[in-house]
Scaffold this active site. Structure first.
Site, PDB file in Angstrom:
ATOM      1  N   PHE A 119      27.151  55.721  -1.906  1.00  0.00           N
ATOM      2  CA  PHE A 119      25.912  55.387  -2.616  1.00  0.00           C
ATOM      3  C   PHE A 119      25.476  53.954  -2.388  1.00  0.00           C
ATOM      4  CE2 PHE A 119      28.809  53.566  -5.697  1.00  0.00           C
ATOM      5  CZ  PHE A 119      28.089  52.591  -6.356  1.00  0.00           C
ATOM      6  N   LYS A 120      26.401  53.090  -1.960  1.00  0.00           N
ATOM      7  CA  LYS A 120      26.039  51.688  -1.730  1.00  0.00           C
ATOM      8  C   LYS A 120      24.954  51.548  -0.657  1.00  0.00           C
ATOM      9  CE  LYS A 120      29.300  50.438  -4.603  1.00  0.00           C
ATOM     10  NZ  LYS A 120      30.510  49.706  -4.342  1.00  0.00           N
ATOM     11  N   ASP A 121      24.860  52.534   0.245  1.00  0.00           N
ATOM     12  CA  ASP A 121      23.815  52.489   1.274  1.00  0.00           C
ATOM     13  C   ASP A 121      22.415  52.480   0.670  1.00  0.00           C
ATOM     14  OD1 ASP A 121      25.510  52.566   3.561  1.00  0.00           O
ATOM     15  OD2 ASP A 121      25.713  54.743   3.377  1.00  0.00           O
TER      16      ASP A 121
END
Length: 481
Positions: A119-121
């Site tokens: 999810f950091k993307d």
């Protein structure tokens, strides 16, 4: 829009200033002076803008939300940055963050379709483009110093690799990430990417980042910035997927939803807090922790107790092996009526002296649940295995270990008042060992990552010493006059 420090510094700054800065000069975190309000008319218009997740809808929604907070980038440029970032080519789906229904009133929001499968993307891809844009406008360079317990590092490096004017120095706890996570980072050979494995735990890495950020002379000379979730731009980008999830889960703008968020550093769920403060109809924000339950303890008792390195458990959801939630200060600032002096006393003086504070007896603490909707719970390795197995057997869906923590805790907080959306955090391949333990089979591997663990690696192992890290940065960067 101006931004202020959670610790009371009198200065006010614009977005592009804090984009490149990280921590405030007094050690606090930046927040907007106010949260823009989204009324029923605007919510209805944004639902049309998102357009059910049709191609371009997420980028258009991102522009609408970001433009409320960013007024020092021309609107046309900001829109172009959003359109460049959130594409079907990058995320593999027009919705960007599609919902997957497990059962009636219970969904997963897929946030792991980006380049590093986490999810950091969602925020980091935007941050890379923002950095390149603003540095290009200024004719400047930036040396990014970050800490990662797993996914932030690879997301940052994939977002920044090859970007003009940007170098990345990423600290990670030596030997404490999964083999896949290590391979994603350490196999990058780009000249502007530097991996540093610290002999210690994630909090040792995070402490070094904060120490360097608080060394204002070094920070200025070597142009140090940050991509950790202490950077407001990252958290702001994450607000968008709460609105996107809401629009997919509802048909009317009067409906409420709840979100459960696997959480270590409190950045992901803090974005949900911001969305709720803006007016998104969120019923509950449920914080799911693993055995490192500093946040669950706070929401149950009002005690915030930082764990020592020796008391930080090494778990099968390693991205949450965190005992000091750096974004938590932002929420406490709001909880205590934006009293900067009080926040400075708690997070600056109090934590450094005693490693804990207790506001459980104060009237404000009750507002965490009442006014702000927070709930919490924790999950163990046994819970993780059982949840992965159950979701796969009942729904044919394979989830990673952190998402399993979220599903386990979400089930404890479900009610008829609102559908529950669990934020998926990574693809199972990143934690294959535990998936095999739970299911007796290897998780699916995207073709672009075949054989990644066997690639050559470039990484520097160092002791947990701030001065040594500063010396390494100085060795690889020219000082700024």
């Amino acid at each position: 829009m101006r931004y202020l420090s959670t610790r009371g510094d009198p200065g006010r700054k614009r977005f592009c200033e804090i984009l490149l800065e990280g921590l405030a000069p007094d050690g606090g975190l930046y927040l907007p002076e106010h949260y823009p309000q989204v009324d029923a008319t605007k919510l209805a218009r944004w639902r049309q803008v998102f357009n059910g997740g049709a191609a371009g809808g997420y980028a258009a929604l991102a522009f609408e939300i970001l433009s409320l907070y960013i007024d020092d980038i021309p609107a046309a440029d900001l829109r172009a940055l959003c359109e460049k970032t959130y594409t079907q080519a990058v995320y593999g789906t027009p919705q960007i963050v599609p919902l997957r229904k497990l059962e009636t009133g219970f969904c997963l929001e897929a946030l792991s379709n980006g380049p590093t499968l986490a999810f950091k993307d969602m925020a980091m891809q935007l941050l890379g483009n923002l950095f390149e844009y603003e540095l290009g406008r200024r004719g400047e360079e930036l040396n990014i110093l970050g800490a990662t317990s797993g996914d932030t590092g690879s997301a940052a490096e994939y977002a920044m690799r090859g970007k003009r004017g940007v170098r990345v120095f990423m600290l990670s706890p030596h030997g404490r990430m999964s083999p896949f996570q290590q391979a994603q980072m350490f196999s990058l050979m780009d000249e502007n990417i530097h991996n540093i494995a610290i002999e210690g735990v994630f909090d040792d890495c995070q402490d070094i980042v904060k120490n360097v950020s608080n060394d204002l002379g070094f920070k200025r000379v070597y142009r140090i910035g940050t991509v950790n979730s202490i950077n407001w731009a990252r958290l702001l980008a994450q607000v968008v997927y709460y609105f996107a999830g809401y629009f997919q889960a509802t048909t009317k703008d009067t409906e409420k939803v709840s979100f459960t968020v696997p959480s270590g550093n409190f950045g992901n769920v803090c974005a949900g807090h911001v969305a709720r403060q803006m007016g998104l109809p969120i019923d509950k924000l449920v914080v799911a922790t693993n055995e490192n339950d500093v946040l669950d303890e706070f929401f149950r008792t009002g005690v915030y107790r930082v764990r020592a390195s020796a008391d930080t458990h090494e778990t099968s959801s390693p991205s949450m092996d965190i005992s000091k939630a750096s974004n938590f200060e932002r929420f406490v600032f709001d909880l205590l009526g934006r009293d900067g002096a009080r926040v400075k006393a708690l997070f600056g003086d109090g934590l450094s002296r005693t490693g804990r504070f207790d506001i459980g007896g104060e009237p404000a603490f009750a507002e965490a649940a009442g006014r702000y909707g927070f709930r919490s719970g924790k999950s163990t390795h046994a819970d993780r295995l059982a949840t992965i197995r159950d979701v796969f057997e009942r729904h044919g869906v394979m989830i990673d270990t952190h998402t399993a923590d979220g599903v386990k805790v979400a089930r404890e907080h479900r009610d008829a008042a609102a559908p529950m959306i669990v934020l998926e955090t990574a693809l199972p391949i990143k934690f294959a060992e535990t998936i095999v333990e739970a299911l007796g089979r290897q998780p699916d591997r995207p073709p672009q990552f075949e054989g990644i663990e066997q690639l050559p690696k470039r990484v520097k192992v160092m002791t947990a010493d701030t001065a040594a890290v500063q010396a390494y940065i100085a060795e690889h960067c020219a000082p700024h006059a």
